[in-house]
Each structure stands twice: as C-alpha cells, then as structure tokens.
Design an enzyme around this catalytic site. Structure first.
Site, short mmCIF file in Angstrom:
data_model
loop_
_atom_site.label_atom_id
_atom_site.label_comp_id
_atom_site.label_asym_id
_atom_site.label_seq_id
_atom_site.Cartn_x
_atom_site.Cartn_y
_atom_site.Cartn_z
N ARG A 266 -0.74 -0.75 2.47
CA ARG A 266 -0.96 -1.77 1.25
C ARG A 266 0.28 -1.34 0.41
O ARG A 266 0.56 -2.09 -0.37
CB ARG A 266 -2.41 -1.24 0.69
CG ARG A 266 -3.65 -1.86 1.47
CD ARG A 266 -4.85 -1.63 0.45
NE ARG A 266 -4.90 -0.20 -0.23
CZ ARG A 266 -5.76 0.52 0.57
NH1 ARG A 266 -6.13 0.39 1.75
NH2 ARG A 266 -5.85 1.52 0.05
N ALA B 135 -6.73 -1.72 5.56
CA ALA B 135 -7.44 -0.77 5.35
C ALA B 135 -6.69 0.56 5.17
O ALA B 135 -7.15 1.78 4.62
CB ALA B 135 -8.42 -0.54 6.36
N CYS B 136 -5.35 0.65 5.19
CA CYS B 136 -4.66 1.43 5.36
C CYS B 136 -3.59 1.71 3.92
O CYS B 136 -3.02 0.73 3.42
CB CYS B 136 -3.50 1.59 6.43
SG CYS B 136 -2.30 2.95 6.38
N GLY B 137 -3.73 2.88 3.38
CA GLY B 137 -3.14 2.76 1.89
C GLY B 137 -1.72 2.78 2.17
O GLY B 137 -1.29 2.06 1.21
#
Length: 116
Positions: free
Chosen positions: A16, A11-13
């Site tokens: 990712r 969920a963390c940019g």
C-alpha cells in the site's frame, strides 16, 4: 511516466505504501492484484529474469506455508518453487514494481524511487 506496473497485495502495508508513493509522484500504475489474478509460469520466469533474482530470492516465507511445504529446504529446486508460487500466489514476495528503468521488489517502499 507510463507503463508502470505494480504487483500489489492490498492487505500488505508495504505494498500500500509503495502504491501511495507512486501516486504521490503523479504516477497511476497498472495495479495487478496478483492474489486474485494469479501467476503464470512465463510471467514469473519473465519477472525473475527482469529482477535478476532466483525463485528462492522471490519466495515469501513470512505469513505463508513455505516452510511447511518444504520450500525453504535448500534442496528445493527453482522449478518446485515456481510451481508452488503458481498454485499459491501468496508465496511471491511483494510488492514488485516494473518500469522502463527496471524492476524491483520494493521492500522497503522507497526502493520504488530508484525505478522512476
């Protein structure tokens, strides 16, 4: 490069982006979704030693209840912080990448390049 591990939150940019950067470099790391897997005390203590950080350094405040739990208080001990991180894995900053060259909290994502 083998034996690359990323402690990842999908969920963390930044997490990712770090994973994508590893894959762009031809590396398929072991992906540990720590929010699902959780943390153990030996695991966290080993990571802290490898990172050369204190538990306070690894504490994620943004988007967590760290402040409400009193973990941002300067008198909160590393022991208390580690115990809280085990109970609520989101309290650990991310992503953490471990390679044969070392370990780092890869914020920003391109810090991972120093480990390759």
């Amino acid at each position: 490069m083998s034996d690359v591990v990323i402690y990842h939150n999908p969920a963390c940019g930044t997490s990712r982006n770090t994973l994508a950067l590893l894959r762009e470099k031809g590396i398929e790391p072991t992906v540990v979704e720590y929010l699902k897997a959780g943390w153990t005390r030996p695991q966290l203590e080993g990571l802290l030693k490898r990172l050369g950080l204190t538990a306070r350094d690894l504490l994620r405040v943004r988007g967590t209840q760290a402040h409400e739990l009193g973990l941002t208080d300067p008198v909160a001990s590393d022991e208390a912080l580690i115990a809280a991180m085990i109970l609520d894995p989101i309290l650990v900053e991310r992503p953490i990448v471990v390679t044969a060259k070392g370990a780092a909290v890869c914020r920003p994502a391109d810090l991972v390049l120093t480990l390759l």
